[in-house]
Design an enzyme around this catalytic site. Structure first.
Site, short mmCIF file in Angstrom:
data_model
loop_
_atom_site.label_atom_id
_atom_site.label_comp_id
_atom_site.label_asym_id
_atom_site.label_seq_id
_atom_site.Cartn_x
_atom_site.Cartn_y
_atom_site.Cartn_z
N THR A 285 -11.53 -38.84 -68.41
CA THR A 285 -10.81 -39.70 -69.34
C THR A 285 -11.30 -39.42 -70.75
O THR A 285 -12.51 -39.31 -70.99
CB THR A 285 -11.02 -41.18 -69.01
OG1 THR A 285 -10.50 -41.45 -67.70
CG2 THR A 285 -10.28 -42.08 -70.01
N PHE A 287 -11.59 -40.71 -74.59
CA PHE A 287 -11.63 -41.94 -75.38
C PHE A 287 -11.68 -41.59 -76.87
O PHE A 287 -12.22 -40.54 -77.26
CB PHE A 287 -12.88 -42.77 -75.04
CG PHE A 287 -12.93 -43.26 -73.62
CD1 PHE A 287 -12.55 -44.55 -73.30
CD2 PHE A 287 -13.37 -42.44 -72.60
CE1 PHE A 287 -12.60 -45.02 -72.00
CE2 PHE A 287 -13.43 -42.88 -71.28
CZ PHE A 287 -13.04 -44.18 -70.99
#
Length: 402
Positions: A285, A287
């Site tokens: 992921t 960010f």
């Protein structure tokens, strides 16, 4: 020691000079509703929706355009009696955990310069908190109920920075946060890439074969579909992964597990029944780190610049817009399009008879170059010839460590 204030970098089709700061039309705000109700009766006083269509709910979690309308609760679903036991031996008193901020909180916080306060969406143990600690190992993390509250926490000076998930290598882009980037005036000052390790958690002494239900965020449940199918459990959606672990710890339901991180297991005193249960082992992921002021870009390390723009109608106009980067040897690492809200449809001609209609789009692009480089400035100057609107969201160092 005084530090010089960084100057925001903005570009507009009506202003040909780069590096100037000016006001753009501010989009109207909105309120993100976090009071989601679910409807599977687990026997501990909270209602959850039974997980019936994993793909649909996962799409709803990351596709935010129409979610201002409150969801209509479905009738309660009757389930068998669930055995509840008291959860003992927690790592810490759960009541001592920080209470998440809401979008309406307006409290003052001491500013002594001792720690960087970083806001994130979720509760302690969330992957967003892990990303904040990766970026700032000694920071004070501040949980928030909603993504909207994360932005407001920075704008109201409750925190110094915010960490926001923007895309996942399996689940794709988080569209809600792309929309919020445009609605708010925060600047991207960094990025964090975090390896996601989903774990199956349960109360101490419980075996995974005893589980009948598993709680987690819809996207996490989707990413662990093969493992959960083998267990034959009912999948129940929750607001976030760490929140699911918190529910299990608070209510002590032995036949219900959670998909969350190892840190969540440590915080809430749960056993790790299985590790790395995601279908795709390369689950990462990305960010974004947000702040009130931009940073001064450098050239001593690889940088990335994020922009958003609109294009006028015309044949090959998108090709021409992208060519301004290719002509200067600038690599594009991300392209995302989002429909414009204030102008969703455009009619090709003025006659309202059989005229074609199509969406007007906002284009989000990440390109690998620093705004300090002349080629990046020339590329944006060239792009202004085609763009009706252009805004630099931030220029920041790339995260190359995973």
């Amino acid at each position: 020691m005084a530090s010089s204030k960084a100057v925001p970098i903005w570009v507009s089709a009506n202003h040909r000079q780069l590096g100037s700061s000016y006001s753009l039309h501010k989009p109207s705000g909105f309120c993100l509703n976090s009071n989601s109700n679910f409807n599977v009766n687990l026997g501990f006083g909270r209602n959850f929706h039974k997980w019936e269509c994993l793909g649909l709910l996962a799409q709803r979690a990351i596709t935010p355009l129409e979610d201002e309308k409150p969801l209509i609760d479905s009738p309660p679903v009757e389930t068998e009696n669930t055995q509840i036991t008291e959860s003992r031996g927690l790592h810490k008193d759960l009541n001592s955990l920080p209470k998440p901020l809401s979008a309406t909180d307006n409290i003052s916080s001491p500013i002594d310069g001792s720690k960087v306060r970083v806001a994130y969406q979720g509760v302690p143990g969330a992957y967003s908190e892990a990303a904040a600690l990766k970026a700032y190992p000694k920071c004070e993390t501040v949980p928030c109920e909603q993504f909207e509250a994360v932005f407001k926490a920075v704008e109201l000076w409750l925190v110094d920075k915010a960490v926001l998930p923007i895309e996942n290598s399996v689940g794709g882009s988080i569209h809600r946060n792309y929309d919020l980037l445009l609605r708010h005036r925060l600047h991207i000052v960094g990025e964090v890439q975090l390896v996601v390790n989903h774990c199956l958690l349960g109360l101490p002494g419980v075996k995974k074969e005893e589980l009948k239900r598993v709680l987690s965020h819809p996207q996490a449940l989707d990413q662990c579909e093969m493992t959960l199918n083998k267990l034959g459990v009912i999948r129940v959606s929750a607001d976030d992964t760490a929140g699911a672990a918190q529910i299990i710890a608070y209510n002590g339901v032995r036949d219900t597990g959670a998909v969350a991180s190892t840190r969540a297991a440590e915080i809430y005193g749960l056993d790790i029944l299985a590790e790395k249960i995601q279908d795709d082992s390369d689950n990462i992921t990305r960010f974004l780190i947000l702040a009130r002021e931009p940073i001064i870009p450098g050239t001593n390390r690889p940088h990335k610049t994020s922009i958003v723009f609109t294009l006028e109608e015309g044949p090959g106009i998108l090709f021409k817009a992208l060519a301004v980067f290719a002509l200067r040897g600038i690599n594009l690492s991300k392209i995302e399009s989002r429909p414009q809200r204030k102008r969703p449809l455009r009619i090709v001609d003025d006659s309202n008879r059989g005229s074609a209609k199509y969406f007007d789009y906002l284009f989000y692009i990440d390109f690998e170059a620093s705004m300090m480089e002349p080629r990046a400035q020339f590329a944006l100057g060239h792009l202004q010839e085609f763009a009706g609107f252009l805004r630099v969201l931030g220029c920041y160092p790339m995260d190359t460590a995973i």
